[in-house]
Write a protein that holds these residues in place. Structure first.
Motif, PDB file in Angstrom:
ATOM      1  N   GLU A   1      -3.909 -10.332   4.030  1.00 30.66           N
ATOM      2  CA  GLU A   1      -4.948 -11.181   4.625  1.00 30.66           C
ATOM      3  C   GLU A   1      -5.411 -10.617   5.958  1.00 30.66           C
ATOM      4  OE1 GLU A   1      -3.074 -15.038   4.742  1.00 30.66           O
ATOM      5  OE2 GLU A   1      -3.539 -15.440   2.625  1.00 30.66           O
ATOM      6  N   GLN A   2      -4.473 -10.168   6.795  1.00 27.78           N
ATOM      7  CA  GLN A   2      -4.833  -9.580   8.088  1.00 27.78           C
ATOM      8  C   GLN A   2      -5.649  -8.303   7.907  1.00 27.78           C
ATOM      9  OE1 GLN A   2      -1.035  -9.071  10.033  1.00 27.78           O
ATOM     10  NE2 GLN A   2      -1.062 -11.140  10.900  1.00 27.78           N
ATOM     11  N   ALA A   3      -5.255  -7.477   6.950  1.00 28.58           N
ATOM     12  CA  ALA A   3      -5.976  -6.226   6.698  1.00 28.58           C
ATOM     13  C   ALA A   3      -7.404  -6.508   6.248  1.00 28.58           C
ATOM     14  CB  ALA A   3      -5.237  -5.391   5.652  1.00 28.58           C
ATOM     15  N   LYS A   4      -7.573  -7.469   5.356  1.00 28.16           N
ATOM     16  CA  LYS A   4      -8.913  -7.807   4.866  1.00 28.16           C
ATOM     17  C   LYS A   4      -9.778  -8.408   5.968  1.00 28.16           C
ATOM     18  CE  LYS A   4      -7.783  -8.265   0.013  1.00 28.16           C
ATOM     19  NZ  LYS A   4      -7.659  -9.160  -1.134  1.00 28.16           N
ATOM     20  N   LYS A   5      -9.178  -9.239   6.840  1.00 32.54           N
ATOM     21  CA  LYS A   5      -9.929  -9.799   7.973  1.00 32.54           C
ATOM     22  C   LYS A   5     -10.356  -8.687   8.930  1.00 32.54           C
ATOM     23  CE  LYS A   5      -8.006 -14.442   8.015  1.00 32.54           C
ATOM     24  NZ  LYS A   5      -7.100 -15.393   8.676  1.00 32.54           N
TER      25      LYS A   5
ATOM     26  N   PHE B   1       5.563 -13.451   0.724  1.00 36.34           N
ATOM     27  CA  PHE B   1       4.990 -14.091   1.904  1.00 36.34           C
ATOM     28  C   PHE B   1       4.457 -13.057   2.888  1.00 36.34           C
ATOM     29  CE2 PHE B   1       5.755 -15.175   6.357  1.00 36.34           C
ATOM     30  CZ  PHE B   1       4.851 -16.223   6.513  1.00 36.34           C
ATOM     31  N   LEU B   2       5.294 -12.082   3.242  1.00 40.31           N
ATOM     32  CA  LEU B   2       4.861 -11.078   4.217  1.00 40.31           C
ATOM     33  C   LEU B   2       3.755 -10.207   3.647  1.00 40.31           C
ATOM     34  CD1 LEU B   2       5.256  -9.966   7.069  1.00 40.31           C
ATOM     35  CD2 LEU B   2       6.779  -8.258   6.080  1.00 40.31           C
ATOM     36  N   LYS B   3       3.872  -9.838   2.394  1.00 40.18           N
ATOM     37  CA  LYS B   3       2.841  -9.010   1.766  1.00 40.18           C
ATOM     38  C   LYS B   3       1.493  -9.731   1.795  1.00 40.18           C
ATOM     39  CE  LYS B   3       1.862  -6.273  -2.335  1.00 40.18           C
ATOM     40  NZ  LYS B   3       0.469  -6.646  -2.430  1.00 40.18           N
ATOM     41  N   LYS B   4       1.496 -11.012   1.469  1.00 41.74           N
ATOM     42  CA  LYS B   4       0.257 -11.794   1.491  1.00 41.74           C
ATOM     43  C   LYS B   4      -0.313 -11.873   2.904  1.00 41.74           C
ATOM     44  CE  LYS B   4      -1.745 -16.226   0.311  1.00 41.74           C
ATOM     45  NZ  LYS B   4      -1.528 -17.632   0.158  1.00 41.74           N
ATOM     46  N   LYS B   5       0.546 -12.108   3.881  1.00 42.17           N
ATOM     47  CA  LYS B   5       0.095 -12.203   5.273  1.00 42.17           C
ATOM     48  C   LYS B   5      -0.523 -10.889   5.749  1.00 42.17           C
ATOM     49  CE  LYS B   5       1.625 -13.385   9.895  1.00 42.17           C
ATOM     50  NZ  LYS B   5       2.711 -13.786  10.765  1.00 42.17           N
ATOM     51  N   ILE B   6       0.127  -9.778   5.453  1.00 44.38           N
ATOM     52  CA  ILE B   6      -0.379  -8.462   5.860  1.00 44.38           C
ATOM     53  C   ILE B   6      -1.699  -8.173   5.146  1.00 44.38           C
ATOM     54  CG2 ILE B   6       0.048  -5.966   5.745  1.00 44.38           C
ATOM     55  CD1 ILE B   6       1.643  -7.415   7.935  1.00 44.38           C
TER      56      ILE B   6
ATOM     57  N   PRO C   1      -1.399  -1.582  -2.202  1.00 49.35           N
ATOM     58  CA  PRO C   1      -0.570  -2.753  -1.916  1.00 49.35           C
ATOM     59  C   PRO C   1      -0.987  -3.559  -0.687  1.00 49.35           C
ATOM     60  CG  PRO C   1       0.811  -0.886  -2.485  1.00 49.35           C
ATOM     61  CD  PRO C   1      -0.590  -0.366  -2.314  1.00 49.35           C
ATOM     62  N   VAL C   2      -1.720  -2.969   0.252  1.00 46.65           N
ATOM     63  CA  VAL C   2      -2.114  -3.690   1.464  1.00 46.65           C
ATOM     64  C   VAL C   2      -3.485  -4.343   1.296  1.00 46.65           C
ATOM     65  CG1 VAL C   2      -2.698  -3.461   3.913  1.00 46.65           C
ATOM     66  CG2 VAL C   2      -0.669  -2.307   3.001  1.00 46.65           C
ATOM     67  N   PHE C   3      -4.497  -3.573   0.966  1.00 45.91           N
ATOM     68  CA  PHE C   3      -5.854  -4.116   0.862  1.00 45.91           C
ATOM     69  C   PHE C   3      -6.116  -4.772  -0.495  1.00 45.91           C
ATOM     70  CE2 PHE C   3      -6.337  -1.170   4.367  1.00 45.91           C
ATOM     71  CZ  PHE C   3      -7.143  -1.881   5.232  1.00 45.91           C
ATOM     72  N   GLU C   4      -5.219  -4.555  -1.432  1.00 44.46           N
ATOM     73  CA  GLU C   4      -5.356  -5.044  -2.799  1.00 44.46           C
ATOM     74  C   GLU C   4      -6.599  -4.417  -3.424  1.00 44.46           C
ATOM     75  OE1 GLU C   4      -4.861  -9.252  -2.083  1.00 44.46           O
ATOM     76  OE2 GLU C   4      -2.685  -9.057  -2.370  1.00 44.46           O
ATOM     77  N   THR C   5      -7.652  -5.189  -3.756  1.00 41.91           N
ATOM     78  CA  THR C   5      -8.818  -4.614  -4.431  1.00 41.91           C
ATOM     79  C   THR C   5     -10.046  -4.674  -3.531  1.00 41.91           C
ATOM     80  OG1 THR C   5      -7.941  -5.269  -6.579  1.00 41.91           O
ATOM     81  CG2 THR C   5     -10.288  -4.760  -6.474  1.00 41.91           C
ATOM     82  N   LEU C   6     -10.691  -3.520  -3.397  1.00 40.02           N
ATOM     83  CA  LEU C   6     -11.940  -3.399  -2.636  1.00 40.02           C
ATOM     84  C   LEU C   6     -12.966  -2.729  -3.526  1.00 40.02           C
ATOM     85  CD1 LEU C   6     -10.479  -1.968   0.702  1.00 40.02           C
ATOM     86  CD2 LEU C   6     -11.023  -4.363   0.207  1.00 40.02           C
ATOM     87  N   LYS C   7     -14.227  -3.146  -3.390  1.00 39.40           N
ATOM     88  CA  LYS C   7     -15.288  -2.562  -4.214  1.00 39.40           C
ATOM     89  C   LYS C   7     -16.412  -2.012  -3.348  1.00 39.40           C
ATOM     90  CE  LYS C   7     -14.318  -5.515  -8.131  1.00 39.40           C
ATOM     91  NZ  LYS C   7     -14.822  -6.423  -9.141  1.00 39.40           N
ATOM     92  N   GLY C   8     -17.027  -0.933  -3.853  1.00 43.80           N
ATOM     93  CA  GLY C   8     -18.219  -0.366  -3.236  1.00 43.80           C
ATOM     94  C   GLY C   8     -18.065  -0.079  -1.753  1.00 43.80           C
TER      95      GLY C   8
END
Length: 158
Positions: free
Chosen positions: A144-148, A137-142, A37-44
Motif C-alpha cells: 500500500e505504501q509503495a503504491k501510494k 499484514f506487513l506485505k500488505k502495508k508495504i 511482491p511489493v508493487f503487485e500488479t502495475l499496467k502501462g
C-alpha cells in the motif's frame, strides 16, 4: 533492424544499470503488465513510472547486475540483482530477483519479478522485517505504501 527478444531483455537491464528509465520504458509494450511482491500488479504508464521513480530515488546508490538471459519467440527469463540504499530506513539492500517476460510486437508485454519478500524486508526494514516480513499484514502495508508513493510520484510528473 528489430531486436531479438534476448536483446530486448539485455537492453532493458543495460538501461537499468545506466539509470536510463526512458530507454527501459521504450522497451515496454503500450499494454504492458508488470508484477512483483511489493508493487503487485502495475499496467502501462504505472509500470513505466515505477522504474522512473526507483531510478530517480536510487541514483546515488543503485547498482544493477544481470545474468542468465534467455528468450524464445514468445517468452524470456533473466536473473538480476539490485544493490541500493532503502531511503526510508537508511539500510542497504541486496535484492536477488528472477524475472520472466512475455513479448508482443517486439516489446515486453508482461514482466514479472520474483524475489523473497521476507529476505527483502529483513534488509530494508531491519528488525521489523525480520520479525514480521513473513506476515501478510506487513506485505500488505508495504504494498500500500509503495503504491501510494508511486501515485504521488506519477501526479508530480504530469
Amino acid at each position: 533492424m528489430a531486436l531479438t527478444n534476448k536483446e530486448v531483455i539485455e537492453s532493458f537491464y543495460s538501461a537499468f544499470a545506466r539509470h536510463d528509465p526512458e530507454a527501459m520504458a521504450a522497451l515496454y509494450h503500450d499494454e504492458v503488465e508488470f508484477s512483483d511482491p511489493v508493487f503487485e500488479t502495475l499496467k502501462g504508464e504505472q509500470a513505466r513510472n515505477m522504474w522512473r521513480m526507483l531510478i530517480e530515488r536510487g541514483k546515488e546508490t543503485l547498482s544493477i547486475k544481470f545474468s542468465n538471459v534467455q528468450a524464445t519467440e514468445t517468452n524470456g527469463t533473466a536473473n538480476w540483482t539490485a544493490d541500493y540504499l532503502f531511503s526510508s530506513t537508511g539500510n542497504m539492500v541486496h535484492n536477488v530477483v528472477s524475472a520472466s517476460f512475455e513479448f508482443k510486437d517486439g516489446k515486453i508485454i508482461r514482466h514479472a519479478d520474483y524475489f523473497s519478500f521476507w529476505k527483502w524486508s529483513r534488509q530494508a526494514l531491519g528488525t521489523a522485517g525480520l520479525l514480521l516480513g513473513w506476515t501478510p499484514f506487513l506485505k500488505k502495508k508495504i504494498s500500500e505504501q509503495a503504491k501510494k508513493g508511486l501515485e504521488k510520484y506519477s501526479k508530480s510528473k504530469v
